[in-house]
Scaffold this motif. Structure first.
Motif, short mmCIF file in Angstrom:
data_model
loop_
_atom_site.label_atom_id
_atom_site.label_comp_id
_atom_site.label_asym_id
_atom_site.label_seq_id
_atom_site.Cartn_x
_atom_site.Cartn_y
_atom_site.Cartn_z
N ASN A 160 35.87 67.00 48.48
CA ASN A 160 36.73 66.65 47.34
C ASN A 160 35.95 66.31 46.08
O ASN A 160 36.47 66.47 44.98
N ASP A 161 34.72 65.82 46.24
CA ASP A 161 33.93 65.47 45.07
C ASP A 161 32.45 65.64 45.38
O ASP A 161 32.07 65.99 46.51
N ALA A 162 31.61 65.41 44.40
CA ALA A 162 30.18 65.64 44.57
C ALA A 162 29.53 64.64 45.52
O ALA A 162 28.77 65.04 46.42
N PRO A 163 29.76 63.32 45.39
CA PRO A 163 29.08 62.37 46.29
C PRO A 163 29.37 62.58 47.77
O PRO A 163 28.49 62.38 48.62
N SER A 164 30.60 62.98 48.10
CA SER A 164 30.93 63.14 49.51
C SER A 164 30.25 64.34 50.16
O SER A 164 30.27 64.48 51.39
N SER A 165 29.62 65.21 49.36
CA SER A 165 28.94 66.37 49.92
C SER A 165 27.74 65.97 50.77
O SER A 165 27.52 66.51 51.86
N ALA A 166 26.97 65.01 50.26
CA ALA A 166 25.80 64.55 51.03
C ALA A 166 26.25 63.90 52.34
O ALA A 166 25.65 64.12 53.41
N VAL A 167 27.33 63.12 52.26
CA VAL A 167 27.85 62.47 53.46
C VAL A 167 28.39 63.51 54.44
O VAL A 167 28.20 63.40 55.65
N ARG A 168 29.03 64.55 53.91
CA ARG A 168 29.59 65.61 54.75
C ARG A 168 28.48 66.32 55.53
O ARG A 168 28.65 66.63 56.71
N LEU A 169 27.35 66.56 54.88
CA LEU A 169 26.24 67.22 55.57
C LEU A 169 25.75 66.38 56.75
O LEU A 169 25.46 66.91 57.83
N MET A 170 25.67 65.07 56.55
CA MET A 170 25.23 64.20 57.65
C MET A 170 26.28 64.11 58.74
O MET A 170 25.96 64.02 59.93
N ASP A 171 27.57 64.17 58.34
CA ASP A 171 28.63 64.19 59.35
C ASP A 171 28.56 65.44 60.21
O ASP A 171 28.97 65.44 61.38
N MET A 172 28.03 66.54 59.63
CA MET A 172 27.88 67.78 60.38
C MET A 172 26.73 67.71 61.38
O MET A 172 26.56 68.61 62.20
N GLY A 173 25.94 66.65 61.28
CA GLY A 173 24.84 66.47 62.21
C GLY A 173 23.47 66.74 61.63
O GLY A 173 22.46 66.72 62.35
N VAL A 174 23.38 66.97 60.33
CA VAL A 174 22.08 67.21 59.69
C VAL A 174 21.38 65.87 59.51
O VAL A 174 21.98 64.92 58.99
N PRO A 175 20.13 65.72 59.92
CA PRO A 175 19.43 64.45 59.77
C PRO A 175 19.36 64.01 58.31
O PRO A 175 19.22 64.83 57.39
N GLY A 176 19.45 62.70 58.08
CA GLY A 176 19.43 62.16 56.73
C GLY A 176 18.17 62.51 55.97
O GLY A 176 18.20 62.75 54.75
N TYR A 177 17.02 62.56 56.66
CA TYR A 177 15.76 62.84 55.96
C TYR A 177 15.75 64.27 55.40
O TYR A 177 15.16 64.54 54.35
N LEU A 178 16.43 65.20 56.12
CA LEU A 178 16.50 66.58 55.64
C LEU A 178 17.36 66.67 54.38
O LEU A 178 17.01 67.36 53.42
#
Length: 565
Positions: free
Chosen positions: A419-437
């Motif tokens: 829905n917005d730009a900030p939630s994109s980073a959170v969405r990637l981590m929700d998909m299982g991508v490690p935070g450091y990546l």
């Protein structure tokens, strides 16, 4: 009808009234000898006079009214008195009529042959002439001369042909241009292009077929009572898209291309079994319009500069996010066009490939054959690319491969549904991508929406309702006393109050502190840093700027913000 004629040649009259100089007329006449054409059109083309100045002068000499067609009421039934072919040929439009008289506007009222032709076509009515800009006439032709009558006629004809013993005209050949079903579909596509539709929906119901076209983001509906022709339409479309016409129980996807009124159109087709048959959605891509550059996307200058700065990065990931139909693909193609130079190798993984780009290696996803986004990415990284475009990050595997590619010196562009730009980073981590990546590779996120532009001819000042005032107090109290506008509807916007769409953008640039919070998977800290970033402007505030400028209605800002009173 009394003929309206100029007392002298147009050039002589313009000099006599000191509208142009003799030198200017000599230059125009010389150009006319070279190219031919009418002297008035040459003057406008050369910039000696504007179209409005020239027509205003001619109207005054002929003692005829000059109409602004965007501000007068036009009778749709009167328009039909003059067939489209003659209206376009004579640059004419019937705007009002009864049994005795018809009011006709012309863009060249001094042409006596046109006056005679119009008078004969509209007999026995008396003709009352007026003058209007040719540019306005041609805009209105596409809106007023819709193909709905043709569609209804061919649907009725097809109903008679499509007897129960003939199963859906499945035997109709692809090149049989005389087939009624082909004529019906062509009229449908022609109508869609005329009104600028992005999608066509064909939906069979119990007693009718709903034909709906999405124009400026909203559906316009036409009902066809010939429900029995639904299978014929779907079968013909399946043949064109090379799909299985015998399979009606499962959804199918395909695409085909055709030329409509000289314009090449690429069409994506999706079928779905529903209660009364198969529903079809056709996405229209007018190839003649070309790829829109970033300069024409409507981004604020400072946002565009920041976005381009990240596109110039040698590595990292830049995301464009938003729901379906928000213009993400258009933005990415605009970015690719700027990056597409002989010094860069670009590979794309798309589903589907919408526009063909020279020098770019575009790969079409084929899930059935095992050619997924992830599979294409793995192969692409061994092809020595500089830039990778991934149509969509759909799963953890695709996202991780893309991010590892970004770590090894590639610039990666992709889309995400958030829905917005900030939630994109959170969405990637929700998909299982490690935070450091995510922290190491994500450079910036562009969120966008499309909103309806107010018609510039019928917009008026708006008195805000209580819910709208409350919204302003919540979003931006400093603008609670601002002036806003709404569309009332006119001929130019087909009585909708809006014409065209504008992009609304939100840009988030990942700072070092934001990256650290993502590495630690501290989402609360990340959101606090985003909110405190003076460069970050939300979608709602960006849309509010457009509303304050009079470009869009405040209701569009509320819709984008999902405001509920």
């Amino acid at each position: 009808m009394a003929k309206h004629r100029l007392t002298k040649r147009l050039g002589e009259l313009l000099i006599e009234h000191q509208v142009i100089t003799p030198t200017q007329l000599d230059t125009v006449l010389l150009q006319q000898q070279r190219e031919g054409g009418r002297i008035g059109a040459i003057m406008v083309k050369m910039g000696v006079l504007t179209e409005l100045e020239l027509l205003g002068f001619v109207a005054k000499q002929l003692n005829l009214p000059l109409f602004d067609l965007n501000k007068i009421e036009i009778d749709p039934q009167a328009v039909k008195l003059l067939p489209e072919v003659y209206a376009r040929r004579h640059r004419a439009l019937v705007v009002a009529a009864d049994d005795i008289q018809a009011t006709v506007v012309l863009s060249d009222p001094a042409d006596l042959d046109v006056q005679d032709a119009i008078a004969n076509l509209l007999l026995p009515r008396e003709i009352k002439l007026a003058v209007a800009l040719q540019s306005q006439l041609f805009t209105l032709y596409d809106q007023l001369y819709r193909r709905t009558d043709d569609i209804a006629h061919f649907a009725e004809q097809l109903q008679g042909e499509n007897a129960p013993s003939r199963p859906a005209m499945e035997a109709a050949g692809l090149d049989d241009n005389e087939a009624t079903v082909a004529k019906l579909l062509y009229s449908m596509f022609e109508d869609a292009l005329q009104v600028g539709a992005s999608d066509i929906h064909i939906e069979p119901d119990k007693n009718l077929i709903r034909l709906r076209m999405r124009v400026d983001g909203r559906l316009q509906e036409t009902e066809l009572k010939e429900v029995n022709i639904a299978s014929a339409l779907v079968s013909r479309l399946k043949i064109m898209a090379d799909l299985d016409i015998s399979e009606r129980r499962l959804p199918q996807d395909g695409r085909f291309a055709l030329t409509v009124k000289g314009s090449p159109v690429d069409i994506r087709m999706a079928t779905m079994p529903v209660q009364y048959g198969e529903a079809v959605v056709l996405r229209l891509l007018d190839q003649s319009q070309g790829i829109r550059s970033l300069d024409k996307a409507g981004m604020p200058p400072e946002l565009l500069t920041a976005f381009r700065r990240k596109l110039a990065s040698p590595n990292g990931i830049v995301l464009v996010t938003g729901p379906t139909g928000s213009g993400k693909t258009t933005t990415l193609y605009g970015a690719l066009t700027e990056l597409n130079t002989p010094e860069r190798k670009i590979i794309t993984a798309e589903d589907p490939v919408e526009y063909q780009l020279s020098r770019v290696n575009q790969v079409q996803v084929n899930t059935k054959a095992g050619l997924t986004f992830a599979a294409i990415l793995r192969t692409s990284l061994r092809q020595d690319p500089d830039v990778l475009l991934i149509g969509e990050m759909r799963d953890q595997e695709t996202a991780e491969i893309a991010m590892r590619g970004a770590l090894t010196g590639h610039l990666v562009l992709s889309t995400l549904h958030t829905n917005d730009a900030p939630s994109s980073a959170v969405r990637l981590m929700d998909m299982g991508v490690p935070g450091y990546l995510v922290a190491s590779t994500l450079k910036g996120v562009l969120a966008q929406r499309l909103v309806r532009r107010l018609c510039q001819y019928c917009k008026v000042k708006q008195v805000l309702e209580q819910s709208e005032q409350q919204f302003l107090q919540y979003l931006a109290p400093e603008h609670s006393g601002g002036q806003f506008y709404q569309g009332t509807g006119c001929a130019s916007c087909n009585q909708s109050g809006a014409k065209g769409r504008l992009g609304v953008y939100e840009w988030l640039e990942i700072s070092h502190d934001m990256a650290d919070s993502l590495r630690e998977q501290n989402i609360d800290r990340f959101n606090e840093l985003v909110a405190a970033d003076p460069r970050y402007i939300t979608l709602a505030h960006s849309a509010l700027k457009l509303a304050l400028n009079g470009d869009i209605a405040l209701s569009e800002v509320l819709r984008l913000s999902e405001w509920i009173d």
